[in-house]
Enzyme design. Structure first.
Site, mmCIF file in Angstrom:
data_model
loop_
_atom_site.group_PDB
_atom_site.id
_atom_site.type_symbol
_atom_site.label_atom_id
_atom_site.label_comp_id
_atom_site.label_asym_id
_atom_site.label_seq_id
_atom_site.Cartn_x
_atom_site.Cartn_y
_atom_site.Cartn_z
ATOM 1 C CD GLU A 131 6.844 8.447 -3.762
ATOM 2 O OE1 GLU A 131 6.729 7.620 -5.001
ATOM 3 O OE2 GLU A 131 8.098 8.361 -3.162
ATOM 4 C CG ASN A 172 5.629 10.857 2.786
ATOM 5 O OD1 ASN A 172 6.170 11.801 3.806
ATOM 6 N ND2 ASN A 172 6.241 9.761 2.545
ATOM 7 C CG HIS A 208 14.779 10.035 -0.388
ATOM 8 N ND1 HIS A 208 15.175 9.057 0.284
ATOM 9 C CD2 HIS A 208 13.180 9.899 -0.761
ATOM 10 C CE1 HIS A 208 14.149 8.429 0.961
ATOM 11 N NE2 HIS A 208 12.836 8.757 0.401
ATOM 12 C CD GLU A 238 9.992 7.932 2.500
ATOM 13 O OE1 GLU A 238 10.806 7.848 1.767
ATOM 14 O OE2 GLU A 238 8.948 7.945 2.410
ATOM 15 C CG ASP A 240 18.033 8.610 1.702
ATOM 16 O OD1 ASP A 240 17.663 9.819 0.977
ATOM 17 O OD2 ASP A 240 17.518 7.541 1.564
HETATM 18 C C1 XIL Z 1 11.982 2.289 -0.729
HETATM 19 C C2 XIL Z 1 12.502 1.229 0.326
HETATM 20 O O1 XIL Z 1 13.527 1.754 1.089
HETATM 21 C C3 XIL Z 1 13.207 0.028 -0.324
HETATM 22 O O2 XIL Z 1 13.652 -1.099 0.397
HETATM 23 C C4 XIL Z 1 12.181 -0.519 -1.489
HETATM 24 O O3 XIL Z 1 12.755 -1.562 -2.337
HETATM 25 C C5 XIL Z 1 11.561 0.617 -2.267
HETATM 26 O O4 XIL Z 1 11.044 1.611 -1.412
HETATM 27 N N1 XIL Z 1 9.917 6.649 -1.260
HETATM 28 C C6 XIL Z 1 9.255 6.075 -0.274
HETATM 29 C C7 XIL Z 1 9.819 4.754 0.298
HETATM 30 O O5 XIL Z 1 8.078 6.397 0.086
HETATM 31 O O6 XIL Z 1 8.665 4.009 0.704
HETATM 32 C C8 XIL Z 1 10.776 4.312 -0.477
HETATM 33 O O7 XIL Z 1 11.169 3.195 0.388
HETATM 34 C C9 XIL Z 1 11.869 5.156 -1.058
HETATM 35 C C10 XIL Z 1 11.136 6.534 -1.748
#
Ligand code: XIL
Length: 317
Positions: A131, A172, A208, A238, A240
């Protein structure tokens, strides 16, 4: 490399799951997590982050990350490792100190080196920088960027490559799943590293999504191919797809479509090596904690019944 297509799910260590207050669900949850017919890969959602691994300068703790690493090892699942240099879930001491460039370089080198050395040989890939970009493609003003500019990205990758030359090194980020200014920023980062002869192997698309406006199949194909054209692999890291609660048939159908499009896109692009869900069981998702009124973003409901999206993913494969 072509043909490596894993489907996995990230997970938290049990101590971290406690906030969901569902200890009774753990045995069933763990059985699914470890079922290699469901998942061939996992990632620790939190345990390898700076906050946990180096809470005080020079004090390293791998307890949480090791729990997930050993689950992968016991089950013969691939481990994606996450994340070395990130502005969020950073140990307070990093942010609270006024660093000279020289001192912060030392901090980055020490952190990357010690954490990667601990997990050496266990990770398929590392998210080296997470990020670094704003939505408009400019750099995020993290402590790292403020002190070192884009040099911190080069330093992190260079160090990582020296510690473990044969692990895949990834950049990432989120909102990289369709073409646009942020995706252009990623292309710029990859080219910058390549131009300096610094090893970079992959682009991780967090993915996401929101069920009602997830990127289309064509957008995902186009952007994956644009990264791959630079000679790197890509992964969905990641995934979802959150829904405005309460869920209904329509929103679950949108969600199923979104999951399916991502699965198809990764299947069709040779350089897409795999997909990771950001956990698989709704009550353990980060979504309700961060996005008010939204939830049910994964493939298993609280009662362990499966979302329609579970079946749409199967169809895509
Ligand atoms: C999130 C986790 O799932 C949570 O449990 C935590 O409180 C915050 O981070 N981007 C990322 C992940 O790269 O590491 C994040 O994970 C979600 C957004």
């Amino acid at each position: 490399k072509a043909g490596l297509k894993y489907f996995g799910a990230a997970t938290d260590s049990p101590g971290q799951r406690e906030r969901a207050g569902l200890e009774a669900a753990y045995p069933r949850y763990d059985a699914i997590l470890r079922d290699t017919n469901e998942f061939g890969q996992t990632t620790p959602t939190n345990g390898q982050k700076w906050l946990f691994t180096e809470p005080e300068q020079g004090v390293f703790n791998f307890t949480e990350g090791d729990i997930v690493a050993s689950i992968a090892e016991e089950n013969g699942q691939l481990l994606r490792c996450h994340a070395l240099v990130w502005h969020s879930q950073l140990a307070p001491w990093v942010e609270e100190t006024t660093w000279t460039p020289e001192a912060l370089r030392g901090v980055i080198v020490e952190h990357v080196t010690r954490v990667m050395e601990h997990y050496k040989g266990q990770c398929y890939a590392w998210d080296v920088v997470n990020e670094a970009l704003e939505e408009d493609g400019t750099y995020r003003e993290s402590i790292f960027y403020q002190v070192l500019g884009d040099e911190y990205i080069k330093l992190a990758f260079k160090t990582a490559a020296e510690v473990e030359p044969d692990v895949k090194l990834y950049y990432n980020d989120y909102n990289l799943e369709s073409p646009g200014p942020k995706a252009d920023g990623v292309l710029r980062i990859v080219r910058m590293l390549q131009d300096e002869g610094i090893k970079v192997d992959g682009v991780g698309m967090q993915a996401h999504f929101r069920a009602h406006d997830a990127p289309t199949l064509d957008e995902q194909l186009a952007v994956m191919k644009s990264y791959a054209a630079l000679g790197v692999e890509v992964a969905v890291t990641e995934l979802d797809v959150r829904i405005q609660l309460p869920v209904n048939e329509t929103s679950l159908a949108w969600q199923a479509e979104a999951y399916k499009n991502t699965a198809i896109a990764c299947m069709r692009v040779r350089e897409c090596v795999g997909i990771t869900l950001w956990d698989f069981y709704d009550p353990f998702s980060w979504v309700p904690y961060v996005f008010e009124g939204e939830g049910a973003p994964l493939l298993w409901f609280e009662d362990f019944s499966k979302h329609p999206a579970y079946f749409s993913v199967i169809e895509a494969f």
